[in-house]
Design an enzyme around this catalytic site. Structure first.
Site, PDB file in Angstrom:
ATOM      1  N   TYR A   1     -16.548   2.708   6.900  1.00 26.86           N
ATOM      2  CA  TYR A   1     -15.079   2.622   6.961  1.00 26.86           C
ATOM      3  C   TYR A   1     -14.579   3.166   8.297  1.00 26.86           C
ATOM      4  O   TYR A   1     -13.776   2.529   8.986  1.00 26.86           O
ATOM      5  CB  TYR A   1     -14.481   3.403   5.787  1.00 26.86           C
ATOM      6  CG  TYR A   1     -13.002   3.699   5.936  1.00 26.86           C
ATOM      7  CD1 TYR A   1     -12.038   2.722   5.721  1.00 26.86           C
ATOM      8  CD2 TYR A   1     -12.557   4.984   6.294  1.00 26.86           C
ATOM      9  CE1 TYR A   1     -10.681   2.998   5.868  1.00 26.86           C
ATOM     10  CE2 TYR A   1     -11.212   5.269   6.439  1.00 26.86           C
ATOM     11  CZ  TYR A   1     -10.277   4.276   6.229  1.00 26.86           C
ATOM     12  OH  TYR A   1      -8.940   4.560   6.376  1.00 26.86           O
TER      13      TYR A   1
ATOM     14  N   ASP B   1      -2.883 -12.840   5.284  1.00 27.33           N
ATOM     15  CA  ASP B   1      -4.203 -12.213   5.259  1.00 27.33           C
ATOM     16  C   ASP B   1      -4.594 -11.959   6.716  1.00 27.33           C
ATOM     17  O   ASP B   1      -4.857 -12.908   7.460  1.00 27.33           O
ATOM     18  CB  ASP B   1      -5.206 -13.150   4.571  1.00 27.33           C
ATOM     19  CG  ASP B   1      -6.584 -12.528   4.464  1.00 27.33           C
ATOM     20  OD1 ASP B   1      -6.887 -11.570   5.205  1.00 27.33           O
ATOM     21  OD2 ASP B   1      -7.380 -13.015   3.632  1.00 27.33           O
TER      22      ASP B   1
ATOM     23  N   GLY C   1       0.825  -1.214   0.000  1.00 28.43           N
ATOM     24  CA  GLY C   1       0.000   0.000   0.000  1.00 28.43           C
ATOM     25  C   GLY C   1       0.856   1.260   0.000  1.00 28.43           C
ATOM     26  O   GLY C   1       2.099   1.189  -0.066  1.00 28.43           O
ATOM     27  N   GLN C   2       0.199   2.397   0.084  1.00 28.16           N
ATOM     28  CA  GLN C   2       0.926   3.682   0.050  1.00 28.16           C
ATOM     29  C   GLN C   2       1.927   3.798   1.199  1.00 28.16           C
ATOM     30  O   GLN C   2       3.113   4.049   0.995  1.00 28.16           O
ATOM     31  CB  GLN C   2      -0.052   4.848   0.201  1.00 28.16           C
ATOM     32  CG  GLN C   2      -1.049   5.025  -0.906  1.00 28.16           C
ATOM     33  CD  GLN C   2      -1.723   6.375  -0.758  1.00 28.16           C
ATOM     34  OE1 GLN C   2      -1.171   7.389  -1.156  1.00 28.16           O
ATOM     35  NE2 GLN C   2      -2.908   6.392  -0.180  1.00 28.16           N
TER      36      GLN C   2
ATOM     37  N   THR D   1      -7.338   6.496  11.425  1.00 31.07           N
ATOM     38  CA  THR D   1      -7.796   7.550  10.520  1.00 31.07           C
ATOM     39  C   THR D   1      -8.551   8.683  11.214  1.00 31.07           C
ATOM     40  O   THR D   1      -9.170   8.481  12.267  1.00 31.07           O
ATOM     41  CB  THR D   1      -8.728   6.916   9.456  1.00 31.07           C
ATOM     42  OG1 THR D   1      -9.315   7.936   8.652  1.00 31.07           O
ATOM     43  CG2 THR D   1      -9.857   6.123  10.096  1.00 31.07           C
ATOM     44  N   ASP D   2      -8.526   9.845  10.575  1.00 32.13           N
ATOM     45  CA  ASP D   2      -9.359  10.981  10.980  1.00 32.13           C
ATOM     46  C   ASP D   2     -10.851  10.654  10.869  1.00 32.13           C
ATOM     47  O   ASP D   2     -11.674  11.302  11.500  1.00 32.13           O
ATOM     48  CB  ASP D   2      -9.041  12.182  10.068  1.00 32.13           C
ATOM     49  CG  ASP D   2      -9.104  11.815   8.596  1.00 32.13           C
ATOM     50  OD1 ASP D   2      -8.534  10.769   8.217  1.00 32.13           O
ATOM     51  OD2 ASP D   2      -9.731  12.558   7.805  1.00 32.13           O
TER      52      ASP D   2
ATOM     53  N   ALA E   1      -5.089  -2.350   5.408  1.00 38.43           N
ATOM     54  CA  ALA E   1      -6.451  -1.900   5.701  1.00 38.43           C
ATOM     55  C   ALA E   1      -7.315  -2.033   4.459  1.00 38.43           C
ATOM     56  O   ALA E   1      -6.807  -2.063   3.330  1.00 38.43           O
ATOM     57  CB  ALA E   1      -6.452  -0.437   6.161  1.00 38.43           C
ATOM     58  N   TYR E   2      -8.599  -2.113   4.700  1.00 34.10           N
ATOM     59  CA  TYR E   2      -9.583  -1.942   3.628  1.00 34.10           C
ATOM     60  C   TYR E   2      -9.831  -0.439   3.581  1.00 34.10           C
ATOM     61  O   TYR E   2     -10.317   0.146   4.560  1.00 34.10           O
ATOM     62  CB  TYR E   2     -10.865  -2.704   3.982  1.00 34.10           C
ATOM     63  CG  TYR E   2     -11.973  -2.527   2.965  1.00 34.10           C
ATOM     64  CD1 TYR E   2     -12.276  -3.554   2.066  1.00 34.10           C
ATOM     65  CD2 TYR E   2     -12.698  -1.344   2.885  1.00 34.10           C
ATOM     66  CE1 TYR E   2     -13.274  -3.395   1.119  1.00 34.10           C
ATOM     67  CE2 TYR E   2     -13.695  -1.179   1.943  1.00 34.10           C
ATOM     68  CZ  TYR E   2     -13.982  -2.195   1.072  1.00 34.10           C
ATOM     69  OH  TYR E   2     -14.972  -2.028   0.140  1.00 34.10           O
ATOM     70  N   THR E   3      -9.467   0.220   2.457  1.00 30.91           N
ATOM     71  CA  THR E   3      -9.473   1.689   2.439  1.00 30.91           C
ATOM     72  C   THR E   3     -10.465   2.290   1.423  1.00 30.91           C
ATOM     73  O   THR E   3     -10.399   3.494   1.160  1.00 30.91           O
ATOM     74  CB  THR E   3      -8.058   2.233   2.129  1.00 30.91           C
ATOM     75  OG1 THR E   3      -7.605   1.656   0.906  1.00 30.91           O
ATOM     76  CG2 THR E   3      -7.075   1.913   3.233  1.00 30.91           C
TER      77      THR E   3
HETATM   78  N1  NAP Z   1      -5.483   6.457   2.164  1.00 32.11           N
HETATM   79  C1  NAP Z   1      -5.869   7.433   2.977  1.00 32.11           C
HETATM   80  O1  NAP Z   1      -6.179   8.566   2.556  1.00 32.11           O
HETATM   81  C2  NAP Z   1      -5.928   7.207   4.467  1.00 32.11           C
HETATM   82  C3  NAP Z   1      -6.467   8.215   5.282  1.00 32.11           C
HETATM   83  C4  NAP Z   1      -6.493   8.002   6.660  1.00 32.11           C
HETATM   84  C5  NAP Z   1      -6.008   6.822   7.198  1.00 32.11           C
HETATM   85  N2  NAP Z   1      -5.505   5.861   6.380  1.00 32.11           N
HETATM   86  C6  NAP Z   1      -5.002   4.629   6.998  1.00 32.11           C
HETATM   87  O2  NAP Z   1      -3.604   4.537   6.745  1.00 32.11           O
HETATM   88  C7  NAP Z   1      -3.233   3.168   6.619  1.00 32.11           C
HETATM   89  C8  NAP Z   1      -2.478   2.945   5.319  1.00 32.11           C
HETATM   90  O3  NAP Z   1      -3.325   3.318   4.242  1.00 32.11           O
HETATM   91  P1  NAP Z   1      -2.832   3.272   2.729  1.00 32.11           P
HETATM   92  O4  NAP Z   1      -3.444   4.431   2.036  1.00 32.11           O
HETATM   93  O5  NAP Z   1      -1.369   3.034   2.687  1.00 32.11           O
HETATM   94  O6  NAP Z   1      -3.600   1.947   2.249  1.00 32.11           O
HETATM   95  P2  NAP Z   1      -3.625   1.309   0.790  1.00 32.11           P
HETATM   96  O7  NAP Z   1      -2.675   2.006  -0.108  1.00 32.11           O
HETATM   97  O8  NAP Z   1      -5.061   1.168   0.385  1.00 32.11           O
HETATM   98  O9  NAP Z   1      -3.039  -0.154   1.044  1.00 32.11           O
HETATM   99  C9  NAP Z   1      -3.732  -1.080   1.815  1.00 32.11           C
HETATM  100  C10 NAP Z   1      -2.853  -2.290   2.019  1.00 32.11           C
HETATM  101  O10 NAP Z   1      -3.560  -3.211   2.830  1.00 32.11           O
HETATM  102  C11 NAP Z   1      -3.413  -4.490   2.255  1.00 32.11           C
HETATM  103  N3  NAP Z   1      -4.526  -5.349   2.639  1.00 32.11           N
HETATM  104  C12 NAP Z   1      -5.840  -5.193   2.354  1.00 32.11           C
HETATM  105  N4  NAP Z   1      -6.542  -6.210   2.875  1.00 32.11           N
HETATM  106  C13 NAP Z   1      -5.643  -7.020   3.521  1.00 32.11           C
HETATM  107  C14 NAP Z   1      -5.751  -8.226   4.249  1.00 32.11           C
HETATM  108  N5  NAP Z   1      -6.933  -8.833   4.440  1.00 32.11           N
HETATM  109  N6  NAP Z   1      -4.620  -8.767   4.777  1.00 32.11           N
HETATM  110  C15 NAP Z   1      -3.416  -8.177   4.585  1.00 32.11           C
HETATM  111  N7  NAP Z   1      -3.249  -7.029   3.889  1.00 32.11           N
HETATM  112  C16 NAP Z   1      -4.356  -6.468   3.367  1.00 32.11           C
HETATM  113  C17 NAP Z   1      -3.359  -4.224   0.768  1.00 32.11           C
HETATM  114  O11 NAP Z   1      -2.803  -5.341   0.102  1.00 32.11           O
HETATM  115  P3  NAP Z   1      -3.364  -5.773  -1.368  1.00 32.11           P
HETATM  116  O12 NAP Z   1      -2.942  -4.659  -2.274  1.00 32.11           O
HETATM  117  O13 NAP Z   1      -2.686  -7.050  -1.627  1.00 32.11           O
HETATM  118  O14 NAP Z   1      -4.847  -5.863  -1.202  1.00 32.11           O
HETATM  119  C18 NAP Z   1      -2.450  -3.006   0.740  1.00 32.11           C
HETATM  120  O15 NAP Z   1      -1.101  -3.400   0.818  1.00 32.11           O
HETATM  121  C19 NAP Z   1      -4.528   2.365   6.771  1.00 32.11           C
HETATM  122  O16 NAP Z   1      -4.678   1.973   8.106  1.00 32.11           O
HETATM  123  C20 NAP Z   1      -5.614   3.371   6.423  1.00 32.11           C
HETATM  124  O17 NAP Z   1      -6.844   3.039   7.033  1.00 32.11           O
HETATM  125  C21 NAP Z   1      -5.443   6.024   5.026  1.00 32.11           C
END
Ligand code: NAP
Length: 291
Positions: free
Chosen positions: A124, A35, A10-11, A100-101, A59-61
């Site tokens: 979410y 998983d 992920g990011q 998250t916020d 996370a599921y995002t």
């Molecule tokens: N994106 C935002 O704007 C945002 C804002 C606030 C908070 N956050 C939080 O910040 C954190 C990082 O977010 P991000 O943006 O980096 O997320 P992201 O880019 O959507 O990446 C999510 C990651 O989680 C993995 N994943 C999903 N389901 C999984 C499972 N069942 N078991 C193991 N891995 C799994 C995905 O793997 P696959 O690709 O293989 O599915 C991917 O590597 C998260 O906790 C998110 O809730 C994000």
């Protein structure tokens, strides 16, 4: 130090892998191999790697899709976080967990503090709140880091969406949701700094950036960065609109601003200026486009 990272594709996970400090032994299995919904899968990964620290960036995002796929969002964000916390407790190792916020309803005037009462507006946000509770309930040695509006040169995010729309004549962007964008690599740097402290991590923290902005202003800044990085780039006319004109499946908080004073006081991590990080991200996107 042996570190297990979940969500390594992920990011934030990618930024963590790319910026790991010297001496950190990383294992970041893809979700097909680890998983977090499955306690058995988590247990197997712990047995194989025997981590000294776990960072949960998985996370599921999909914020809107979570309204329909609520069960899936809950299993990843709530049960998955709980599975990791239980495994950490059994092994005696700490967990740094991202949240998250969107655990807040956005009705507060001013930045959110860590102990402001959560009240998520969408599925979410609720799943992430349940994840926080599962971590706190199962593991003393945890650090929950709430972040907002994550962006970077990899993965899906607002900056990449905006640059992909740069050829359009007009783009309409919401101007009444306030927040602070957070660069994925800035979050990763903060996590490595926390991990490097002698004291065992504990508590809930907000990762903040500055200045406070809106999605519309963030889009404006993105296109300004794009024009600077590529003087030949076309950019659209931007039109500010209220949230009411862009209904989405998931309701979003109008105020997503997190107060980062506690993180600064306890770990010496000040809020970053997202405009600097945005410039660097857009320059990277332009470079990627050219190669
Ligand atoms: N994106 C935002 O704007 C945002 C804002 C606030 C908070 N956050 C939080 O910040 C954190 C990082 O977010 P991000 O943006 O980096 O997320 P992201 O880019 O959507 O990446 C999510 C990651 O989680 C993995 N994943 C999903 N389901 C999984 C499972 N069942 N078991 C193991 N891995 C799994 C995905 O793997 P696959 O690709 O293989 O599915 C991917 O590597 C998260 O906790 C998110 O809730 C994000």
């Amino acid at each position: 130090m042996r570190i297990l990272i979940t969500g390594g594709s992920g990011q934030v996970g990618t930024a963590l892998r790319r910026s790991a400090p010297d001496g950190a032994l990383l294992r970041a299995p893809p979700s097909k191999d680890l998983d977090i919904r499955s306690a058995a899968s988590v247990k197997a990964a712990f047995s194989a790697w025997r981590p000294d620290l776990v960072v949960n960036a998985a996370a599921y995002t999909q914020v809107d899709r979570a309204e329909e796929e609520t069960d899936l969002a809950m299993r990843v964000n709530a049960s998955g976080a709980g599975n990791l916390a239980e495994a950490c407790a059994a092994r005696g190792c700490p967990l740094i967990h991202l949240s998250t916020d969107y655990v807040f309803d956005g009705r507060k005037r001013g930045p959110y503090l860590e102990d402001d009462p959560p009240a998520p507006l969408n599925a979410y946000g609720l799943s992430k709140l349940q994840g926080e509770r599962a971590v706190r309930g199962n593991l003393e040695e945890h650090l929950i880091l709430r972040v907002s509006w994550v962006f970077g040169a990899t993965g899906s995010n607002f900056v990449k969406t905006m640059t992909s729309l740069s050829e359009r004549d007009e783009v309409r962007v919401v101007d009444d949701q306030h927040g602070t964008p957070c660069a994925a690599h800035g979050i990763a740097a903060a996590i490595w700094r926390i991990a490097g402290q002698k004291a065992r991590p504990s508590g809930t923290y907000h990762f903040a950036s500055a200045p406070v902005t809106t999605w519309y202003e963030f889009a404006r800044a993105t296109f300004a960065s794009l024009r600077e990085a590529d003087p030949n780039a076309r950019t659209p006319v931007l039109v500010p609109i209220p949230t009411a004109e862009r209904p989405t499946a998931a309701e979003r908080p109008l105020n997503s601003v997190l107060d980062g004073a506690k993180l600064q006081a306890d770990f010496g991590i000040p809020p970053a200026d997202w405009r600097v990080e945005l410039d660097a991200t857009v320059r990277q996107l332009v470079r990627n486009e050219r190669t």
